[in-house]
Design a protein around this motif. Structure first.
Motif, short mmCIF file in Angstrom:
data_model
loop_
_atom_site.label_atom_id
_atom_site.label_comp_id
_atom_site.label_asym_id
_atom_site.label_seq_id
_atom_site.Cartn_x
_atom_site.Cartn_y
_atom_site.Cartn_z
N PHE A 187 -11.16 -4.59 -2.13
CA PHE A 187 -9.75 -4.50 -1.61
C PHE A 187 -9.59 -5.27 -0.16
CE2 PHE A 187 -6.25 -2.25 0.67
CZ PHE A 187 -5.16 -2.78 0.15
N THR B 193 2.51 3.52 -3.60
CA THR B 193 2.08 4.74 -3.49
C THR B 193 3.24 5.73 -3.84
OG1 THR B 193 0.16 4.32 -1.92
CG2 THR B 193 0.67 6.76 -2.11
N VAL C 130 -12.77 0.15 -1.58
CA VAL C 130 -12.21 -0.42 -0.40
C VAL C 130 -12.73 -1.52 0.32
CG1 VAL C 130 -12.34 0.52 2.09
CG2 VAL C 130 -11.97 2.11 0.21
N LEU D 134 -12.60 7.90 -1.04
CA LEU D 134 -13.82 7.00 -0.22
C LEU D 134 -14.59 6.51 -1.51
CD1 LEU D 134 -14.89 6.29 2.25
CD2 LEU D 134 -16.59 8.34 2.12
N ALA E 274 -9.49 4.67 -0.59
CA ALA E 274 -9.44 4.76 0.54
C ALA E 274 -9.65 6.61 0.55
CB ALA E 274 -8.67 4.52 1.50
N LEU E 275 -8.79 7.32 0.01
CA LEU E 275 -8.64 8.58 -0.21
C LEU E 275 -9.77 9.11 -0.60
CD1 LEU E 275 -6.63 10.14 1.11
CD2 LEU E 275 -5.53 10.22 -1.12
N VAL F 87 0.79 -0.90 0.02
CA VAL F 87 -0.10 -0.06 -0.10
C VAL F 87 0.83 1.34 0.04
CG1 VAL F 87 -1.82 1.27 1.17
CG2 VAL F 87 -1.93 -0.89 1.13
N ILE F 88 1.91 1.15 1.02
CA ILE F 88 2.68 2.35 0.99
C ILE F 88 3.93 2.43 -0.22
CG2 ILE F 88 4.53 3.62 2.32
CD1 ILE F 88 2.15 3.43 4.09
N ALA G 180 -5.16 2.49 -1.74
CA ALA G 180 -4.88 3.54 -1.04
C ALA G 180 -5.61 4.75 -1.79
CB ALA G 180 -3.44 4.16 -1.03
#
Lengths: 341, 324
Positions: free
Chosen positions: A312, A286, A309, A304, A301-302, A282-283, A298
């Motif tokens: 995933f 990104t 989400v 929405l 989620a950001l 995820v990190i 990610a």
């Protein structure tokens, strides 16, 4: 042992059911209109939100909604992901191979580095290698993965321009999608070899270096420590003295007797490495703008993007549970002491 | 800063001054204590690192006074320019994107870090202790239910479940605390349950029961105090991990609100500038280096300290738990 594995297998549906309940309970914090996105398959349907809320009882108690949702999930209808502009199931199929490629290389490298360095540290206990590996691993689990990734990006792309972010350069990306290139597996490096296009392979490899190194460092650190203590443990066993006593070369003692027996705790750890990779992508994706499920999750989620989400989360939980189950079974298989019991 | 100005600042915030003085005193006493003297040099350095961060956090209102009538956790901005500015007299560590002052952000970020880690460890300890003790002590159906619930929570890598929770609940430090606590407690519950299981068969528990002790009394007087220790060791090992996960949430843009003093957010703000200008990759080095040093130092301190406590307390607890 068989009873234990059977129990784990029987618990699988229980946990899977629990996971869907947990995810759906979390979604209750959102208004019905946001949950309605779970039930559409194309953007045109998004105009008729009120009708969808009525059709799937999204303003009714949770257990009523849950029934409708679970039926959709079982049929593989996970909704439409606005951030990816495609249905969730299709998004997973698009992004998952990229993540699989990334995590596959990272996992191989983690095992290689972790076991090599861990064994070396144990054999040369309190020597230079041991101290270097100690610093390597303490920094590895203290340096947050995003700090490490950004520093790599700064030095090796910002300054040196060696390893670019993303997955492919523009030219290679276009070529891979063209008719001339046949996508057999979705893993670009493998497909490049199968197509014989070596420049694509070179391009893909350059893009993979930084994310793979980022993931590897962050997860190999633990493996180094565990391997070291496991090898130290097995070096103190009597069969090692026997092996040395019968005149085996030291390298054979270590490779065939000490390290092989030390691999059992390493196998149990490898399942938590795989799960750590899922969190790490995820990190990492990104940072490097690598188009895999981690970056998709990610972004979703950001923004929405509720169906993305939820999809995933379901995907990751499914993989995690299966990996744990596989580790339990494998553990019984490799350790004869466990198997015979 | 002159001595007069310092005295004025100290006097302006007696609460922070008192806390900072208490931390300095505690650090001094720790230095003299045999427990710390007996530690290896690296672990002693870690004690000082953590004490230093605690001091910075406590003294934040003194060393970085917040503007009047504003939320002190909101980093002040000096202008509306976007481009980060290098360190100068007014901004000792420079400013990051949108002119947020890095020095202020890092000092108050230490407070946020302690706030987040201590709250989460506290909530996880409490939840884990109650559920783990009940599950381990009563066994049977209760145990089965609690363990299956932990199974469900542990079916996610911790970061991913936290991402899902924060995505649904929205931004804010309280939501970050809630999300990571929700992700964290199952590990604590399992740890306690294991300890409790091994304790309930022991003679002193049987003796207490024979003497007519109630379940509550046995749990509180005999089981919990004995199960506490490994649990606290895990808590100290968990501090570094928690700060990484919370910073990761902020890094993804899901954690704290824009401008909140939080190291993860400072790193997130540096992202656009990380590649520098063409030909000058390192022009904005300060935007990433200072927050990175803060967060890495904090995590490193807790990890080494936690390792030392664990080695001293219990050599069996050797594997590290869930990775972030």
């Amino acid at each position: 042992m068989t009873a234990y594995v059977l129990r784990r297998i029987c618990l699988f549906p229980v946990v899977a059911f629990g996971v869907t309940i947990l995810i759906f309970t979390l979604l209750q914090a959102l208004p019905p209109a946001a949950r309605a996105m779970l039930f559409i398959q194309n953007p045109e349907q998004a105009t008729a939100i009120a009708a969808i809320i009525r059709k799937y009882d999204l303003d009714k108690p949770m257990y009523v909604q849950y029934g409708h949702w679970l039926r959709q999930v079982v049929h593989g209808d996970l909704g439409y992901s606005q951030s990816a502009r495609m249905p969730v199931a299709q998004a997973i199929a698009t992004f998952f191979p990229a993540t699989l490629e990334l995590t596959g290389y990272a996992f191989g490298l983690i095992i290689l580095v972790g076991i090599t360095l861990g064994t070396a540290a144990a054999v040369h206990r309190d020597g230079v290698v041991d101290h270097v590996s100690r610093i390597f691993s303490i920094c590895g689990y203290s340096l947050p993965v995003f700090v490490w990734g950004l520093l790599l990006l700064l030095v090796f792309y910002g300054n040196l321009q060696w390893f670019p972010p993303e997955r492919l350069s523009l030219a290679a990306g276009l070529y891979v999608q063209s008719r001339a290139f046949h996508a057999y597996t979705g893993l670009v490096t493998v497909d490049a070899v199968l197509n014989g296009s070596w420049w694509v392979l070179w391009d893909a490899a350059r893009h993979l270096v930084l994310p793979v190194v980022t993931l590897t460092y962050f997860l190999a650190a633990t493996l180094v420590r565990i391997t070291r203590s496991a090898v130290l443990d097995s070096l103190s066993q009597e069969y090692i003295r026997t092996a040395r006593g019968k005149g085996l070369a030291e390298s054979a003692v270590i490779a065939r007797h000490a390290r092989r027996n030390a691999l059992i705790p390493v196998i149990t750890l490898s399942s938590s490495i795989l799960i750590g990779l899922l969190g790490g992508v995820v990190i990492t994706e990104t940072i490097f703008n690598y188009p895999g499920i981690g970056r998709w999750g990610a972004t979703a989620a950001l923004e929405l993007d509720v169906p993305a989400v939820a999809g995933f989360a379901l995907l990751v939980a499914g993989v995690t549970v299966l990996v744990n189950l596989a580790a339990d079974v494998l553990y019984g298989y490799v350790d004869p002491r466990v198997r015979l019991r | 800063m002159t001595l007069d100005a310092l005295a004025h600042r100290l006097g302006a915030r007696p609460d922070a001054t008192a806390t900072a003085a208490a931390i300095v005193l505690a650090a001094y006493l720790l230095q003299k204590s045999p427990a710390v003297r007996g530690l290896p040099a690296l672990a002693r350095a870690a004690v000082w690192t953590v004490a230093w961060f605690a001091l910075v956090a406590a003294a934040a209102p003194i060393v970085a006074p917040p503007p009047a009538f504003r939320d002190p956790y909101q980093i002040p901005t000096s202008s509306f320019a976007i481009e980060p500015q290098p360190p100068d007299a007014a901004h000792p560590l420079g400013t990051t994107e949108n002119q947020f002052d890095l020095y202020y952000g890092i000092v108050w970020g230490a407070r946020s870090a302690f706030k987040v880690t201590l709250s989460i460890v506290g909530v996880s300890l409490a939840l884990g202790l109650v559920l783990g003790t009940v599950a381990g002590y009563y066994g049977g159906a209760i145990d089965e239910v609690v363990m299956r619930v932990t199974d469900v929570f542990l079916a996610f890598p911790s970061l991913i479940l936290a991402v899902v929770i924060v995505a649904v609940l929205g931004k804010g430090i309280d939501k970050v605390i809630l999300a990571i606590s929700a992700v964290n407690w199952p590990i604590y519950a399992r740890l306690v349950r294991g300890e409790v299981l091994s304790l309930t068969g022991r003679e002193f528990v049987t003796a207490s029961r024979a003497l007519g002790g109630s379940d509550i009394r046995i749990m509180l007087r005999h089981v919990v105090p004995n199960a506490m220790f490994p649990f606290l060791v895990y808590g100290s090992l968990d501090m570094g991990n928690i700060v990484i996960v919370s910073a990761a949430l902020s890094f993804l843009g899901l954690g704290t609100e824009i401008g909140y003093a939080d190291w993860g957010q400072l790193i997130a703000l540096s992202r656009k500038w990380i590649l520098g200008a063409p030909g000058h990759a390192f022009v904005y080095w300060y935007t990433v280096v200072f927050p990175a040093v803060a967060i890495t130092g904090f995590v490193l301190g807790w990890n080494i300290l936690g390792d030392a406590i664990r080695d001293r307390a219990d050599p069996r607890l050797r594997t590290r738990g869930g990775l972030p």
